[in-house]
Design a protein around this motif. Structure first.
Motif, mmCIF file in Angstrom:
data_model
loop_
_atom_site.group_PDB
_atom_site.id
_atom_site.type_symbol
_atom_site.label_atom_id
_atom_site.label_comp_id
_atom_site.label_asym_id
_atom_site.label_seq_id
_atom_site.Cartn_x
_atom_site.Cartn_y
_atom_site.Cartn_z
ATOM 1 N N GLY A 80 0.790 -1.224 0.000
ATOM 2 C CA GLY A 80 0.000 0.000 0.000
ATOM 3 C C GLY A 80 0.824 1.276 0.000
ATOM 4 N N ILE A 81 2.104 1.155 -0.322
ATOM 5 C CA ILE A 81 2.964 2.326 -0.359
ATOM 6 C C ILE A 81 3.031 2.821 -1.794
ATOM 7 C CG2 ILE A 81 5.337 3.127 -0.086
ATOM 8 C CD1 ILE A 81 4.884 0.807 2.349
ATOM 9 N N GLU A 82 2.755 4.103 -1.967
ATOM 10 C CA GLU A 82 2.790 4.670 -3.307
ATOM 11 C C GLU A 82 4.243 4.830 -3.731
ATOM 12 O OE1 GLU A 82 1.310 8.664 -5.562
ATOM 13 O OE2 GLU A 82 0.067 7.863 -3.948
ATOM 14 N N THR A 83 4.635 4.110 -4.763
ATOM 15 C CA THR A 83 6.014 4.141 -5.242
ATOM 16 C C THR A 83 6.026 3.884 -6.730
ATOM 17 O OG1 THR A 83 8.238 3.333 -4.772
ATOM 18 C CG2 THR A 83 6.507 1.682 -4.864
ATOM 19 N N ASP A 84 7.168 4.086 -7.313
ATOM 20 C CA ASP A 84 7.354 3.738 -8.716
ATOM 21 C C ASP A 84 8.817 3.363 -8.917
ATOM 22 O OD1 ASP A 84 8.863 6.099 -8.981
ATOM 23 O OD2 ASP A 84 7.204 7.209 -9.841
ATOM 24 N N GLU A 85 9.129 2.974 -10.122
ATOM 25 C CA GLU A 85 10.477 2.513 -10.428
ATOM 26 C C GLU A 85 11.518 3.608 -10.193
ATOM 27 O OE1 GLU A 85 12.713 0.994 -14.388
ATOM 28 O OE2 GLU A 85 10.718 0.139 -14.031
ATOM 29 N N GLY A 86 11.177 4.847 -10.480
ATOM 30 C CA GLY A 86 12.112 5.962 -10.288
ATOM 31 C C GLY A 86 12.514 6.145 -8.836
ATOM 32 N N ILE A 87 11.554 6.034 -7.944
ATOM 33 C CA ILE A 87 11.837 6.169 -6.506
ATOM 34 C C ILE A 87 12.772 5.057 -6.052
ATOM 35 C CG2 ILE A 87 10.804 6.000 -4.194
ATOM 36 C CD1 ILE A 87 8.310 7.398 -5.426
ATOM 37 N N VAL A 88 12.503 3.833 -6.507
ATOM 38 C CA VAL A 88 13.336 2.692 -6.112
ATOM 39 C C VAL A 88 14.735 2.829 -6.710
ATOM 40 C CG1 VAL A 88 13.587 0.189 -6.279
ATOM 41 C CG2 VAL A 88 11.362 1.179 -5.756
ATOM 42 N N ARG A 89 14.832 3.284 -7.940
ATOM 43 C CA ARG A 89 16.156 3.472 -8.560
ATOM 44 C C ARG A 89 16.975 4.537 -7.817
ATOM 45 N NH1 ARG A 89 17.123 0.763 -13.125
ATOM 46 N NH2 ARG A 89 15.343 -0.041 -14.289
ATOM 47 N N ARG A 90 16.332 5.618 -7.395
ATOM 48 C CA ARG A 90 17.043 6.641 -6.616
ATOM 49 C C ARG A 90 17.523 6.061 -5.282
ATOM 50 N NH1 ARG A 90 13.329 9.744 -9.069
ATOM 51 N NH2 ARG A 90 11.815 9.738 -7.378
ATOM 52 N N ALA A 91 16.658 5.294 -4.632
ATOM 53 C CA ALA A 91 17.049 4.665 -3.369
ATOM 54 C C ALA A 91 18.208 3.693 -3.594
ATOM 55 C CB ALA A 91 15.855 3.935 -2.747
ATOM 56 N N LEU A 92 18.175 2.979 -4.714
ATOM 57 C CA LEU A 92 19.236 2.034 -5.053
ATOM 58 C C LEU A 92 20.565 2.775 -5.220
ATOM 59 C CD1 LEU A 92 18.991 -1.018 -7.207
ATOM 60 C CD2 LEU A 92 20.652 0.659 -7.925
ATOM 61 N N GLU A 93 20.553 3.888 -5.930
ATOM 62 C CA GLU A 93 21.776 4.672 -6.139
ATOM 63 C C GLU A 93 22.312 5.229 -4.819
ATOM 64 O OE1 GLU A 93 23.697 5.023 -8.839
ATOM 65 O OE2 GLU A 93 22.325 3.585 -9.775
ATOM 66 N N GLU A 94 21.418 5.701 -3.957
ATOM 67 C CA GLU A 94 21.846 6.219 -2.656
ATOM 68 C C GLU A 94 22.465 5.109 -1.808
ATOM 69 O OE1 GLU A 94 18.274 7.925 -1.093
ATOM 70 O OE2 GLU A 94 18.287 9.579 -2.536
ATOM 71 N N ARG A 95 21.875 3.926 -1.852
ATOM 72 C CA ARG A 95 22.393 2.802 -1.063
ATOM 73 C C ARG A 95 23.704 2.283 -1.640
ATOM 74 N NH1 ARG A 95 18.499 5.114 0.086
ATOM 75 N NH2 ARG A 95 17.289 4.845 1.933
ATOM 76 N N LEU A 96 23.906 2.427 -2.940
ATOM 77 C CA LEU A 96 25.172 2.030 -3.563
ATOM 78 C C LEU A 96 26.309 2.895 -3.024
ATOM 79 C CD1 LEU A 96 26.797 0.405 -5.626
ATOM 80 C CD2 LEU A 96 26.143 2.095 -7.348
ATOM 81 N N ILE A 97 26.078 4.186 -2.920
ATOM 82 C CA ILE A 97 27.085 5.101 -2.373
ATOM 83 C C ILE A 97 27.396 4.728 -0.928
ATOM 84 C CG2 ILE A 97 27.500 7.506 -1.696
ATOM 85 C CD1 ILE A 97 25.768 8.229 -4.227
ATOM 86 N N GLU A 98 26.356 4.472 -0.152
ATOM 87 C CA GLU A 98 26.539 4.091 1.251
ATOM 88 C C GLU A 98 27.283 2.765 1.380
ATOM 89 O OE1 GLU A 98 26.408 4.142 5.407
ATOM 90 O OE2 GLU A 98 26.205 5.721 3.923
#
Length: 107
Positions: A80-98
């Protein structure tokens, strides 16, 4: 010939180390991404840990990040969380840096 053989072995060893580091960074990134999604879905700590492990496992389904992105978008949407592929891709990039930062600090 000895110096050539030594160079060849050194290049092979460097390649193996680079591949191992890439694998470790990707696995760490996926774990961090799973933890991020677990927070979004308000999972308990035990559920969050299991979910993060499931995200790491999802990456072994096919080459690239698409399997992980598909899993997260599907799971977040199902929760039930409003999301899309763009949001997940941004989170993925941020987690890659971390993930890179964490592994570099650990060495």
């Amino acid at each position: 010939m000895t110096s050539f053989d030594d160079r060849e072995r050194a290049f092979e060893a460097k390649y193996a180390r680079d591949q191992e580091m890439t694998f470790r960074i990707t696995a760490r990134r996926n774990r961090l991404l799973g933890q991020w999604a677990a927070v979004q879905m308000e999972l308990t700590p035990a559920e969050a840990d299991a979910y993060a492990k499931a995200v790491v496992q999802a990456d072994f389904e096919e080459s690239g990040d698409e399997d992980v992105i598909r899993k997260l978008v599907g799971d977040l949407t199902a929760a039930g969380i409003e999301t899309d592929e763009g949001i997940v891709r941004r989170a993925l990039e941020e987690r890659l840096i971390e993930a890179r930062r964490q592994l570099m600090e650990a060495q």
